[in-house]
Motif scaffolding. Structure first.
Motif, PDB file in Angstrom:
ATOM      1  N   ARG A  39      35.307  37.628  42.772  1.00  0.00           N
ATOM      2  CA  ARG A  39      36.713  37.228  42.728  1.00  0.00           C
ATOM      3  C   ARG A  39      37.284  37.146  44.146  1.00  0.00           C
ATOM      4  NH1 ARG A  39      34.710  36.935  38.922  1.00  0.00           N
ATOM      5  NH2 ARG A  39      34.756  34.820  39.733  1.00  0.00           N
ATOM      6  N   ILE A  40      36.974  38.098  44.986  1.00  0.00           N
ATOM      7  CA  ILE A  40      37.476  38.064  46.364  1.00  0.00           C
ATOM      8  C   ILE A  40      36.921  36.857  47.095  1.00  0.00           C
ATOM      9  CG2 ILE A  40      37.445  39.276  48.576  1.00  0.00           C
ATOM     10  CD1 ILE A  40      37.447  41.900  46.973  1.00  0.00           C
ATOM     11  N   GLY A  41      35.658  36.544  46.863  1.00  0.00           N
ATOM     12  CA  GLY A  41      35.062  35.361  47.485  1.00  0.00           C
ATOM     13  C   GLY A  41      35.745  34.083  47.031  1.00  0.00           C
ATOM     14  N   GLU A  42      36.070  34.002  45.731  1.00  0.00           N
ATOM     15  CA  GLU A  42      36.760  32.809  45.236  1.00  0.00           C
ATOM     16  C   GLU A  42      38.162  32.700  45.821  1.00  0.00           C
ATOM     17  OE1 GLU A  42      34.778  31.640  40.930  1.00  0.00           O
ATOM     18  OE2 GLU A  42      36.703  32.714  40.959  1.00  0.00           O
ATOM     19  N   ARG A  74      40.673  47.956  35.062  1.00  0.00           N
ATOM     20  CA  ARG A  74      40.980  48.730  33.864  1.00  0.00           C
ATOM     21  C   ARG A  74      39.806  48.760  32.894  1.00  0.00           C
ATOM     22  NH1 ARG A  74      43.912  52.729  32.154  1.00  0.00           N
ATOM     23  NH2 ARG A  74      45.608  51.940  33.463  1.00  0.00           N
ATOM     24  N   GLU A  75      39.064  47.655  32.820  1.00  0.00           N
ATOM     25  CA  GLU A  75      38.064  47.499  31.767  1.00  0.00           C
ATOM     26  C   GLU A  75      36.630  47.691  32.252  1.00  0.00           C
ATOM     27  OE1 GLU A  75      39.005  43.721  30.012  1.00  0.00           O
ATOM     28  OE2 GLU A  75      41.106  44.305  29.656  1.00  0.00           O
ATOM     29  N   GLY A  76      36.452  48.056  33.526  1.00  0.00           N
ATOM     30  CA  GLY A  76      35.115  48.441  33.981  1.00  0.00           C
ATOM     31  C   GLY A  76      34.289  47.346  34.615  1.00  0.00           C
ATOM     32  N   ALA A  77      34.902  46.473  35.402  1.00  0.00           N
ATOM     33  CA  ALA A  77      34.139  45.436  36.099  1.00  0.00           C
ATOM     34  C   ALA A  77      33.255  46.071  37.169  1.00  0.00           C
ATOM     35  CB  ALA A  77      35.091  44.432  36.744  1.00  0.00           C
ATOM     36  N   ASP A  78      32.100  45.477  37.382  1.00  0.00           N
ATOM     37  CA  ASP A  78      31.199  46.006  38.395  1.00  0.00           C
ATOM     38  C   ASP A  78      31.514  45.407  39.764  1.00  0.00           C
ATOM     39  OD1 ASP A  78      30.182  43.413  38.319  1.00  0.00           O
ATOM     40  OD2 ASP A  78      28.413  43.967  37.157  1.00  0.00           O
ATOM     41  N   ARG A  79      30.787  45.885  40.771  1.00  0.00           N
ATOM     42  CA  ARG A  79      31.034  45.451  42.151  1.00  0.00           C
ATOM     43  C   ARG A  79      30.815  43.954  42.303  1.00  0.00           C
ATOM     44  NH1 ARG A  79      29.983  48.659  47.401  1.00  0.00           N
ATOM     45  NH2 ARG A  79      30.231  47.072  48.994  1.00  0.00           N
ATOM     46  N   LEU A 121      45.405  31.660  42.274  1.00  0.00           N
ATOM     47  CA  LEU A 121      45.359  32.998  42.868  1.00  0.00           C
ATOM     48  C   LEU A 121      45.877  34.044  41.865  1.00  0.00           C
ATOM     49  CD1 LEU A 121      46.620  32.256  46.500  1.00  0.00           C
ATOM     50  CD2 LEU A 121      44.263  32.714  45.776  1.00  0.00           C
ATOM     51  N   GLY A 122      46.889  33.668  41.088  1.00  0.00           N
ATOM     52  CA  GLY A 122      47.390  34.584  40.069  1.00  0.00           C
ATOM     53  C   GLY A 122      46.337  34.906  39.026  1.00  0.00           C
ATOM     54  N   LEU A 123      45.575  33.882  38.584  1.00  0.00           N
ATOM     55  CA  LEU A 123      44.490  34.135  37.634  1.00  0.00           C
ATOM     56  C   LEU A 123      43.447  35.086  38.225  1.00  0.00           C
ATOM     57  CD1 LEU A 123      43.690  30.671  35.982  1.00  0.00           C
ATOM     58  CD2 LEU A 123      44.821  32.633  34.948  1.00  0.00           C
ATOM     59  N   GLU A 124      43.124  34.865  39.494  1.00  0.00           N
ATOM     60  CA  GLU A 124      42.159  35.755  40.149  1.00  0.00           C
ATOM     61  C   GLU A 124      42.695  37.188  40.166  1.00  0.00           C
ATOM     62  OE1 GLU A 124      39.177  35.014  41.145  1.00  0.00           O
ATOM     63  OE2 GLU A 124      39.112  32.842  41.465  1.00  0.00           O
ATOM     64  N   GLY A 125      43.994  37.341  40.471  1.00  0.00           N
ATOM     65  CA  GLY A 125      44.577  38.673  40.529  1.00  0.00           C
ATOM     66  C   GLY A 125      44.574  39.364  39.174  1.00  0.00           C
ATOM     67  N   VAL A 126      44.926  38.624  38.114  1.00  0.00           N
ATOM     68  CA  VAL A 126      44.909  39.211  36.770  1.00  0.00           C
ATOM     69  C   VAL A 126      43.482  39.599  36.377  1.00  0.00           C
ATOM     70  CG1 VAL A 126      45.327  38.762  34.318  1.00  0.00           C
ATOM     71  CG2 VAL A 126      46.985  38.012  36.027  1.00  0.00           C
ATOM     72  N   ALA A 127      42.522  38.742  36.723  1.00  0.00           N
ATOM     73  CA  ALA A 127      41.122  39.059  36.426  1.00  0.00           C
ATOM     74  C   ALA A 127      40.697  40.352  37.113  1.00  0.00           C
ATOM     75  CB  ALA A 127      40.222  37.905  36.849  1.00  0.00           C
ATOM     76  N   TRP A 163      38.921  25.214  37.805  1.00  0.00           N
ATOM     77  CA  TRP A 163      38.637  25.451  39.218  1.00  0.00           C
ATOM     78  C   TRP A 163      38.089  26.856  39.449  1.00  0.00           C
ATOM     79  CZ3 TRP A 163      41.561  22.843  43.690  1.00  0.00           C
ATOM     80  CH2 TRP A 163      41.754  21.493  43.410  1.00  0.00           C
ATOM     81  N   CYS A 164      38.439  27.787  38.597  1.00  0.00           N
ATOM     82  CA  CYS A 164      37.884  29.147  38.717  1.00  0.00           C
ATOM     83  C   CYS A 164      37.611  29.672  37.307  1.00  0.00           C
ATOM     84  CB  CYS A 164      38.812  30.066  39.495  1.00  0.00           C
ATOM     85  SG  CYS A 164      40.520  30.107  38.922  1.00  0.00           S
ATOM     86  N   PRO A 165      36.592  29.140  36.631  1.00  0.00           N
ATOM     87  CA  PRO A 165      36.381  29.446  35.212  1.00  0.00           C
ATOM     88  C   PRO A 165      36.075  30.910  34.930  1.00  0.00           C
ATOM     89  CG  PRO A 165      34.528  28.212  36.114  1.00  0.00           C
ATOM     90  CD  PRO A 165      35.604  28.181  37.141  1.00  0.00           C
ATOM     91  N   GLU A 166      35.363  31.587  35.812  1.00  0.00           N
ATOM     92  CA  GLU A 166      35.045  32.988  35.550  1.00  0.00           C
ATOM     93  C   GLU A 166      36.311  33.842  35.602  1.00  0.00           C
ATOM     94  OE1 GLU A 166      31.980  34.438  38.070  1.00  0.00           O
ATOM     95  OE2 GLU A 166      30.466  33.047  37.330  1.00  0.00           O
ATOM     96  N   ALA A 167      37.175  33.573  36.565  1.00  0.00           N
ATOM     97  CA  ALA A 167      38.429  34.316  36.654  1.00  0.00           C
ATOM     98  C   ALA A 167      39.318  34.012  35.455  1.00  0.00           C
ATOM     99  CB  ALA A 167      39.156  33.976  37.950  1.00  0.00           C
ATOM    100  N   ALA A 168      39.390  32.737  35.046  1.00  0.00           N
ATOM    101  CA  ALA A 168      40.197  32.368  33.886  1.00  0.00           C
ATOM    102  C   ALA A 168      39.675  33.055  32.630  1.00  0.00           C
ATOM    103  CB  ALA A 168      40.202  30.859  33.708  1.00  0.00           C
ATOM    104  N   PHE A 169      38.356  33.097  32.485  1.00  0.00           N
ATOM    105  CA  PHE A 169      37.746  33.764  31.335  1.00  0.00           C
ATOM    106  C   PHE A 169      38.146  35.236  31.307  1.00  0.00           C
ATOM    107  CE2 PHE A 169      34.455  36.226  29.295  1.00  0.00           C
ATOM    108  CZ  PHE A 169      34.118  35.492  28.178  1.00  0.00           C
ATOM    109  N   ALA A 170      38.033  35.893  32.472  1.00  0.00           N
ATOM    110  CA  ALA A 170      38.342  37.322  32.543  1.00  0.00           C
ATOM    111  C   ALA A 170      39.830  37.596  32.367  1.00  0.00           C
ATOM    112  CB  ALA A 170      37.858  37.880  33.876  1.00  0.00           C
ATOM    113  N   ALA A 171      40.681  36.693  32.846  1.00  0.00           N
ATOM    114  CA  ALA A 171      42.123  36.916  32.785  1.00  0.00           C
ATOM    115  C   ALA A 171      42.692  36.654  31.402  1.00  0.00           C
ATOM    116  CB  ALA A 171      42.823  36.027  33.811  1.00  0.00           C
ATOM    117  N   LEU A 172      42.188  35.640  30.705  1.00  0.00           N
ATOM    118  CA  LEU A 172      42.835  35.162  29.489  1.00  0.00           C
ATOM    119  C   LEU A 172      42.138  35.567  28.198  1.00  0.00           C
ATOM    120  CD1 LEU A 172      43.714  31.566  30.722  1.00  0.00           C
ATOM    121  CD2 LEU A 172      45.307  33.430  30.341  1.00  0.00           C
ATOM    122  N   SER A 173      40.829  35.726  28.229  1.00  0.00           N
ATOM    123  CA  SER A 173      40.100  36.011  26.994  1.00  0.00           C
ATOM    124  C   SER A 173      40.520  37.357  26.416  1.00  0.00           C
ATOM    125  CB  SER A 173      38.590  36.013  27.255  1.00  0.00           C
ATOM    126  OG  SER A 173      38.141  34.735  27.639  1.00  0.00           O
TER     127      SER A 173
END
Length: 311
Positions: free
Chosen positions: A34-37, A23-28, A11-17, A285-295
């Motif tokens: 992320r909310i669905g995950e 801040r960086e312009g994510a779309d809807r 959940l923390g990774l999702e929140g950071v993502a 378990w949540c690769p897209e969120a991890a990618f967005a949070a850590l990369s």
């Protein structure tokens, strides 16, 4: 005691993502994904049942951990080394050749490089297992084309707080990815200043504070058989300056290499995950969120200091 929760970490990774996305312009679509995950993670019975473990901080030492890490510590794919090593070596390439100390030398990767540049090198580490790897590496060290022989290299088992060297003994000190294990930064930098000659160079790399917040903690079984955490000391950049400047160190360079993009492949979580004191590698378990949070976040910090020359 610290309670670690796989669900909480994900959940923390999702929140950071989400925060980075705002801040960086994510779309809807990204936000809704992320909310669905998050909803799916909260509803996942494999995470809801007996989730988490309570571990004792500092119950295992860096020596305990490096005993098992030594054989594969610097194998290809270690992102921290891959990000740190080119910057450190670029700094070392510009320093005059002399006597060099590789403090907390580990497997000897910087020791070998310094020797290849022509330095007389002293490698010091507290882990006998890491020193054994260094002894294996050094005979095959790559030599600079300008050199025809490998200069003398001496390895010694010792603590960085009590270096087996006299005052003003070396021209360069390198300490790579080790100060995170040291509780008193000022005392170690004072020891480096003691063994450095006036005008000498200190090159430090350390895990970055941001990376420390977002990576899973190092979790092992302690001597009493209970879950235990490695004591680590991630620091803001100001801490290094506060410790170094009063000792006469002057900043020559600072760099914060960023983590390369993560390449995680989603995997279906098993119905009965391993015990939480086992593997803590759960970002898939949540690769897209991890990618967005850590990369792209800073993964290490590299400092080049020079000790003031009173002459």
């Amino acid at each position: 005691m610290i309670h670690l929760s796989r669900l909480g970490y994900l959940l923390g990774l999702e929140g950071v993502a989400l925060l980075r996305g705002f801040r960086e312009g994510a779309d809807r679509e990204f936000v809704e994904a992320r909310i669905g995950e998050i909803r799916a993670l909260l509803d996942d019975p494999a995470l809801a049942e007996a989730d988490g473990v309570t571990a004792e901080p500092g119950a295992i030492s860096s020596g305990d951990v490096y005993r098992t890490w030594a054989s594969h510590y610097d194998t290809p794919g270690n992102q921290m080394i891959d990000s740190e090593q080119p910057v450190v070596r670029r700094v070392l390439d510009g320093l005059p050749v002399g006597v060099a100390l590789d403090a907390a030398c580990g497997t000897g990767r910087h020791t070998a490089y310094l020797a290849g540049l022509g330095h007389q090198v002293i490698g010091v580490d507290g882990s006998p297992e890491m020193l054994a790897q260094a002894k294996t590496r050094l005979p095959g060290a790559h030599l600079s084309q300008a050199r025809t022989r490998l200069p003398g290299v001496r390895l010694s088992q010792a603590d960085v707080n009590r270096l087996p060297l006299p005052d003003d003994a070396v021209d360069t000190v390198v300490c790579a990815l080790a100060l995170v294990h040291v509780p008193d930064l000022g005392a170690v930098l004072a020891e480096f200043a003691r063994v450095l000659r006036p005008g000498g160079h200190l090159v430090i790399s350390d895990p970055h504070l941001l990376s420390g917040y977002l990576q899973p903690r190092t979790l092992r079984t302690g001597p009493d058989g209970l879950p235990a955490l490695l004591a680590d000391h991630y620091r803001p950049l100001s801490d290094y300056l506060a410790a170094a400047l009063p000792l006469g160190f002057q900043v020559r360079h600072c760099e914060e290499p960023r983590r390369p993009p993560l390449r995680l492949h989603p995997a279906t979580p098993p119905p009965n995950p391993p015990p939480p004191h086992g593997s803590w590698d759960i970002m898939h378990w949540c690769p897209e969120a991890a990618f967005a949070a850590l990369s792209g976040i800073p993964i290490v910090v590299i400092w080049h200091f020079q000790l003031a020359n009173d002459e």
